[in-house]
Design a protein around this motif. Sequence first.
Motif, mmCIF file in Angstrom:
data_model
loop_
_atom_site.group_PDB
_atom_site.id
_atom_site.type_symbol
_atom_site.label_atom_id
_atom_site.label_comp_id
_atom_site.label_asym_id
_atom_site.label_seq_id
_atom_site.Cartn_x
_atom_site.Cartn_y
_atom_site.Cartn_z
ATOM 1 N N SER A 201 0.762 -1.252 -0.182
ATOM 2 C CA SER A 201 0.175 0.087 -0.624
ATOM 3 C C SER A 201 0.394 1.070 -0.370
ATOM 4 C CB SER A 201 -1.155 0.226 0.971
ATOM 5 O OG SER A 201 -0.114 -0.137 2.589
ATOM 6 N N TRP A 202 1.953 1.338 0.355
ATOM 7 C CA TRP A 202 2.913 2.426 0.311
ATOM 8 C C TRP A 202 3.732 2.225 -0.913
ATOM 9 C CZ3 TRP A 202 8.025 1.099 2.121
ATOM 10 C CH2 TRP A 202 8.506 -0.385 2.025
ATOM 11 N N TYR A 203 3.574 1.945 -1.775
ATOM 12 C CA TYR A 203 4.270 2.254 -2.849
ATOM 13 C C TYR A 203 4.559 3.718 -3.403
ATOM 14 C CZ TYR A 203 1.233 1.952 -6.824
ATOM 15 O OH TYR A 203 -0.245 2.151 -7.516
ATOM 16 N N VAL A 204 5.068 3.517 -4.674
ATOM 17 C CA VAL A 204 5.733 5.208 -4.339
ATOM 18 C C VAL A 204 5.421 5.438 -6.880
ATOM 19 C CG1 VAL A 204 6.341 7.585 -4.977
ATOM 20 C CG2 VAL A 204 6.117 6.647 -2.498
ATOM 21 N N SER A 205 4.696 5.798 -7.220
ATOM 22 C CA SER A 205 4.991 6.311 -8.534
ATOM 23 C C SER A 205 5.721 7.423 -8.690
ATOM 24 C CB SER A 205 3.718 6.280 -8.777
ATOM 25 O OG SER A 205 2.646 5.083 -8.732
ATOM 26 N N ALA A 206 6.724 6.861 -9.869
ATOM 27 C CA ALA A 206 7.316 8.207 -10.788
ATOM 28 C C ALA A 206 8.179 8.750 -9.799
ATOM 29 C CB ALA A 206 6.952 8.702 -11.357
#
Length: 230
Positions: A201-206
């Motif tokens: 849930s804590w992933y980050v895009s770009a």
Amino acid sequence: MRKSKIFALLLGLFLTVFAVFPFSVSASDVNVAAQPAPPKNSTFAIMDPTPGSVANLRIFASSDASGSSIPSIEGHAWIVLTNYQSSAATFGRLSGIGQYKSVSVGTWGNKSEHTGLWYNLEAKYVSSYNAYPGRVSLSMDLDAGQLATVNSLIINNDAWSTFNNCSDFASKVWNAVSSTKLSNGSFHTPTALRDSIKAQSWYVSASPFSYDYVVYYAQGTGTPVRSIYE
């Protein structure tokens, strides 16, 4: 025979042997602080480090494939290390890393100069060409012991093959120090690793990262070589 003649003969013999069998030079780090900065750069500082941490580790994966249920070999995966310390850090075989400066590390199988581990190639591609716009990442802080583990894995993984590729390297490093285990799937792909990252849930895009130092490639466990093409 006079001592001077004996000395001259011994000296000549020594120089002959040295020319035929030169002494080997032990592996050493490259001090990137003494090298010119890249022509194009970006800045990124991670705020509020965890108490006791010395560096930050991020794992990235990028793929344009729609999903990992159908095997896809496209995409790329890599890691980025950022120094938190006011003193210079060493990442892999690159030393002299300044505070809040970053180094990207990944393995490649399609570069003419070298097959295996590269430093700062992803950073250059993102900074110069806006590569990997669909990249996703996770981040964690490292204490000194965890950084030592990461450095050992970097130094000892100068290799690339179909089933020991960029996604294997990145996930191996991450899983060695993180309690959140990631998978690059049965087919060892960046696409599967991307989906494993996105399951958190804590992933980050770009997420942005700096292109602070020029590109090098590894020489096994020896001293890295500055790229002449990249």
